[in-house]
Design a protein around this motif. Structure first.
Motif, PDB file in Angstrom:
ATOM      1  N   LEU A  56      -8.414   9.254  -3.125  1.00 37.13           N
ATOM      2  CA  LEU A  56      -8.567   9.316  -4.573  1.00 37.13           C
ATOM      3  C   LEU A  56      -9.510  10.441  -4.955  1.00 37.13           C
ATOM      4  O   LEU A  56     -10.452  10.745  -4.228  1.00 37.13           O
ATOM      5  N   THR A  57      -9.287  11.028  -6.116  1.00 37.96           N
ATOM      6  CA  THR A  57     -10.219  11.989  -6.682  1.00 37.96           C
ATOM      7  C   THR A  57     -10.734  11.404  -7.985  1.00 37.96           C
ATOM      8  O   THR A  57      -9.958  11.075  -8.874  1.00 37.96           O
ATOM      9  N   THR A  58     -12.035  11.244  -8.039  1.00 34.37           N
ATOM     10  CA  THR A  58     -12.680  10.739  -9.242  1.00 34.37           C
ATOM     11  C   THR A  58     -13.829  11.692  -9.564  1.00 34.37           C
ATOM     12  O   THR A  58     -14.694  11.923  -8.733  1.00 34.37           O
ATOM     13  N   GLY A  59     -13.787  12.276 -10.756  1.00 34.52           N
ATOM     14  CA  GLY A  59     -14.759  13.326 -11.068  1.00 34.52           C
ATOM     15  C   GLY A  59     -14.527  14.470 -10.100  1.00 34.52           C
ATOM     16  O   GLY A  59     -13.413  14.925  -9.929  1.00 34.52           O
ATOM     17  N   ASN A  60     -15.567  14.923  -9.437  1.00 31.98           N
ATOM     18  CA  ASN A  60     -15.426  15.957  -8.423  1.00 31.98           C
ATOM     19  C   ASN A  60     -15.598  15.393  -7.020  1.00 31.98           C
ATOM     20  O   ASN A  60     -15.885  16.131  -6.087  1.00 31.98           O
ATOM     21  N   LYS A  61     -15.448  14.092  -6.884  1.00 32.54           N
ATOM     22  CA  LYS A  61     -15.645  13.450  -5.594  1.00 32.54           C
ATOM     23  C   LYS A  61     -14.319  12.991  -5.013  1.00 32.54           C
ATOM     24  O   LYS A  61     -13.431  12.531  -5.732  1.00 32.54           O
ATOM     25  N   CYS A  62     -14.219  13.115  -3.706  1.00 34.34           N
ATOM     26  CA  CYS A  62     -13.061  12.612  -2.988  1.00 34.34           C
ATOM     27  C   CYS A  62     -13.445  11.272  -2.363  1.00 34.34           C
ATOM     28  O   CYS A  62     -14.515  11.142  -1.792  1.00 34.34           O
ATOM     29  N   VAL A  63     -12.573  10.307  -2.493  1.00 37.16           N
ATOM     30  CA  VAL A  63     -12.845   8.971  -1.997  1.00 37.16           C
ATOM     31  C   VAL A  63     -11.702   8.539  -1.081  1.00 37.16           C
ATOM     32  O   VAL A  63     -10.531   8.720  -1.420  1.00 37.16           O
ATOM     33  N   TYR A  64     -12.064   7.979   0.063  1.00 36.88           N
ATOM     34  CA  TYR A  64     -11.063   7.421   0.980  1.00 36.88           C
ATOM     35  C   TYR A  64     -11.267   5.919   1.026  1.00 36.88           C
ATOM     36  O   TYR A  64     -12.392   5.438   1.143  1.00 36.88           O
ATOM     37  N   GLU A  65     -10.174   5.174   0.907  1.00 36.81           N
ATOM     38  CA  GLU A  65     -10.221   3.722   1.003  1.00 36.81           C
ATOM     39  C   GLU A  65      -9.100   3.260   1.920  1.00 36.81           C
ATOM     40  O   GLU A  65      -8.019   3.852   1.937  1.00 36.81           O
ATOM     41  N   ALA A  66      -9.359   2.201   2.647  1.00 45.94           N
ATOM     42  CA  ALA A  66      -8.334   1.600   3.498  1.00 45.94           C
ATOM     43  C   ALA A  66      -8.353   0.100   3.289  1.00 45.94           C
ATOM     44  O   ALA A  66      -9.375  -0.473   2.915  1.00 45.94           O
ATOM     45  N   GLY A  67      -7.228  -0.519   3.509  1.00 47.64           N
ATOM     46  CA  GLY A  67      -7.160  -1.961   3.351  1.00 47.64           C
ATOM     47  C   GLY A  67      -5.814  -2.497   3.772  1.00 47.64           C
ATOM     48  O   GLY A  67      -4.933  -1.758   4.192  1.00 47.64           O
ATOM     49  N   ILE A  68      -5.667  -3.786   3.609  1.00 43.78           N
ATOM     50  CA  ILE A  68      -4.425  -4.465   3.951  1.00 43.78           C
ATOM     51  C   ILE A  68      -3.872  -5.120   2.687  1.00 43.78           C
ATOM     52  O   ILE A  68      -4.596  -5.810   1.959  1.00 43.78           O
ATOM     53  N   LEU A  69      -2.608  -4.908   2.427  1.00 46.54           N
ATOM     54  CA  LEU A  69      -1.906  -5.542   1.323  1.00 46.54           C
ATOM     55  C   LEU A  69      -1.043  -6.663   1.886  1.00 46.54           C
ATOM     56  O   LEU A  69      -0.508  -6.554   2.988  1.00 46.54           O
ATOM     57  N   THR A  70      -0.900  -7.729   1.130  1.00 49.91           N
ATOM     58  CA  THR A  70      -0.075  -8.859   1.546  1.00 49.91           C
ATOM     59  C   THR A  70       1.247  -8.808   0.794  1.00 49.91           C
ATOM     60  O   THR A  70       1.270  -8.606  -0.420  1.00 49.91           O
ATOM     61  N   VAL A  71       2.324  -8.996   1.522  1.00 49.79           N
ATOM     62  CA  VAL A  71       3.667  -8.972   0.949  1.00 49.79           C
ATOM     63  C   VAL A  71       4.133 -10.400   0.711  1.00 49.79           C
ATOM     64  O   VAL A  71       4.098 -11.224   1.625  1.00 49.79           O
ATOM     65  N   GLN A  72       4.531 -10.700  -0.513  1.00 47.76           N
ATOM     66  CA  GLN A  72       5.141 -11.988  -0.838  1.00 47.76           C
ATOM     67  C   GLN A  72       6.625 -11.700  -1.064  1.00 47.76           C
ATOM     68  O   GLN A  72       7.041 -11.332  -2.160  1.00 47.76           O
ATOM     69  N   ARG A  73       7.393 -11.836   0.003  1.00 47.44           N
ATOM     70  CA  ARG A  73       8.789 -11.396  -0.008  1.00 47.44           C
ATOM     71  C   ARG A  73       9.620 -12.037  -1.115  1.00 47.44           C
ATOM     72  O   ARG A  73      10.331 -11.348  -1.846  1.00 47.44           O
ATOM     73  N   GLU A  74       9.588 -13.355  -1.231  1.00 45.78           N
ATOM     74  CA  GLU A  74      10.446 -14.050  -2.198  1.00 45.78           C
ATOM     75  C   GLU A  74      10.087 -13.703  -3.643  1.00 45.78           C
ATOM     76  O   GLU A  74      10.962 -13.605  -4.496  1.00 45.78           O
ATOM     77  N   ARG A  75       8.810 -13.512  -3.910  1.00 43.29           N
ATOM     78  CA  ARG A  75       8.360 -13.185  -5.277  1.00 43.29           C
ATOM     79  C   ARG A  75       8.558 -11.717  -5.634  1.00 43.29           C
ATOM     80  O   ARG A  75       8.496 -11.336  -6.797  1.00 43.29           O
ATOM     81  N   GLY A  76       8.744 -10.873  -4.610  1.00 38.01           N
ATOM     82  CA  GLY A  76       8.889  -9.446  -4.863  1.00 38.01           C
ATOM     83  C   GLY A  76       7.572  -8.794  -5.230  1.00 38.01           C
ATOM     84  O   GLY A  76       7.539  -7.846  -6.003  1.00 38.01           O
ATOM     85  N   THR A  77       6.477  -9.308  -4.658  1.00 38.67           N
ATOM     86  CA  THR A  77       5.153  -8.791  -5.005  1.00 38.67           C
ATOM     87  C   THR A  77       4.380  -8.327  -3.774  1.00 38.67           C
ATOM     88  O   THR A  77       4.662  -8.732  -2.651  1.00 38.67           O
ATOM     89  N   ILE A  78       3.386  -7.512  -4.062  1.00 42.15           N
ATOM     90  CA  ILE A  78       2.408  -7.067  -3.079  1.00 42.15           C
ATOM     91  C   ILE A  78       1.055  -7.354  -3.700  1.00 42.15           C
ATOM     92  O   ILE A  78       0.851  -7.118  -4.901  1.00 42.15           O
ATOM     93  N   SER A  79       0.122  -7.872  -2.897  1.00 42.87           N
ATOM     94  CA  SER A  79      -1.194  -8.184  -3.460  1.00 42.87           C
ATOM     95  C   SER A  79      -2.308  -7.626  -2.592  1.00 42.87           C
ATOM     96  O   SER A  79      -2.130  -7.363  -1.405  1.00 42.87           O
ATOM     97  N   LYS A  80      -3.451  -7.464  -3.237  1.00 46.36           N
ATOM     98  CA  LYS A  80      -4.645  -6.941  -2.580  1.00 46.36           C
ATOM     99  C   LYS A  80      -5.819  -7.825  -2.993  1.00 46.36           C
ATOM    100  O   LYS A  80      -5.979  -8.117  -4.182  1.00 46.36           O
ATOM    101  N   HIS A  81      -6.604  -8.222  -2.030  1.00 44.50           N
ATOM    102  CA  HIS A  81      -7.826  -8.987  -2.325  1.00 44.50           C
ATOM    103  C   HIS A  81      -8.977  -8.005  -2.431  1.00 44.50           C
ATOM    104  O   HIS A  81      -9.193  -7.185  -1.548  1.00 44.50           O
ATOM    105  N   GLU A  82      -9.692  -8.101  -3.551  1.00 43.69           N
ATOM    106  CA  GLU A  82     -10.795  -7.182  -3.791  1.00 43.69           C
ATOM    107  C   GLU A  82     -11.842  -7.904  -4.635  1.00 43.69           C
ATOM    108  O   GLU A  82     -11.514  -8.478  -5.679  1.00 43.69           O
ATOM    109  N   ASN A  83     -13.068  -7.882  -4.168  1.00 41.40           N
ATOM    110  CA  ASN A  83     -14.179  -8.523  -4.887  1.00 41.40           C
ATOM    111  C   ASN A  83     -13.889  -9.983  -5.220  1.00 41.40           C
ATOM    112  O   ASN A  83     -14.161 -10.451  -6.330  1.00 41.40           O
ATOM    113  N   GLY A  84     -13.305 -10.697  -4.272  1.00 38.36           N
ATOM    114  CA  GLY A  84     -13.046 -12.113  -4.443  1.00 38.36           C
ATOM    115  C   GLY A  84     -11.872 -12.452  -5.343  1.00 38.36           C
ATOM    116  O   GLY A  84     -11.672 -13.605  -5.693  1.00 38.36           O
TER     117      GLY A  84
END
Length: 192
Positions: A84-112
């Motif tokens: 990501l680029t925010t302002g003049n800073k470059c940010v790298y983030e990594a994580g795991i997304l959960t796939v809910q196949r039947e619902r057709g969704t992808i979710s991410k847990h962040e800050n609870g």
């Protein structure tokens, strides 16, 4: 007494389907392995229209972004690596997304909290959209992504604009990525 009421209700059902046949294609479908293959690889954030205040502020902060999806088919997860680029800073983030196949969704847990996105595939396999809170007019949102390059064709824009309209959003609500910042990052001026 109930029969006339039931007939009246049943006669209105076709009108519900007829409201917007063009919008029927903008729905989350169950996620299959084929869907995950299509989503794997490198994607560029192009634009979004968001009413949820938290999501909208986040989109305004990130001027440019690209990410990689690496699905794990057996565990129904996707490894996410994003730049990501925010302002003049470059940010790298990594994580795991959960796939809910039947619902057709992808979710991410962040800050609870769990953040859920409905996957909307487009006609062009080089683009897709994430829909947020599609049933909540106050928080509804849509984000648009493209493979290969941070630019899209007029046809791809047209499909995004059609989806925005179907969700009750307006073109004036669109927040665009800064293509110049994406290109600088791609040129190595902002290393990952």
């Amino acid at each position: 007494m109930a029969l006339p009421w039931a007939l009246a209700v049943l006669s209105l059902l076709p009108l519900l389907d007829a409201q917007s046949p063009a919008c029927a294609k903008f729905r989350a479908a169950p996620i299959t392995d084929v869907t995950l293959v299509r989503l794997s690889g490198k994607w560029f954030y192009i634009a979004s229209a968001l009413r949820n205040p938290e999501y909208k502020e986040s989109a305004k902060m990130y001027q440019a972004a690209f990410f990689y999806f690496a699905p794990n088919y057996a565990e129904d997860t996707i490894q996410l690596r994003q730049y990501l680029t925010t302002g003049n800073k470059c940010v790298y983030e990594a994580g795991i997304l959960t796939v809910q196949r039947e619902r057709g969704t992808i979710s991410k847990h962040e800050n609870g909290r769990e953040h859920v996105a409905y996957v909307w595939l487009t006609k062009d396999p080089r683009t897709f959209m994430f829909a947020y809170f599609p049933e909540d007019e106050q928080n509804v949102g849509l984000s648009f992504y493209a493979a290969d390059m941070p630019e899209v064709t007029p046809e791809q824009w047209s499909e995004f604009h059609e989806a925005i309209k179907c969700m009750g959003l307006d073109k004036s609500e669109i927040i665009y990525a800064d293509v110049e910042k994406v290109n600088r990052r791609r040129a190595g001026q902002c290393p990952p």
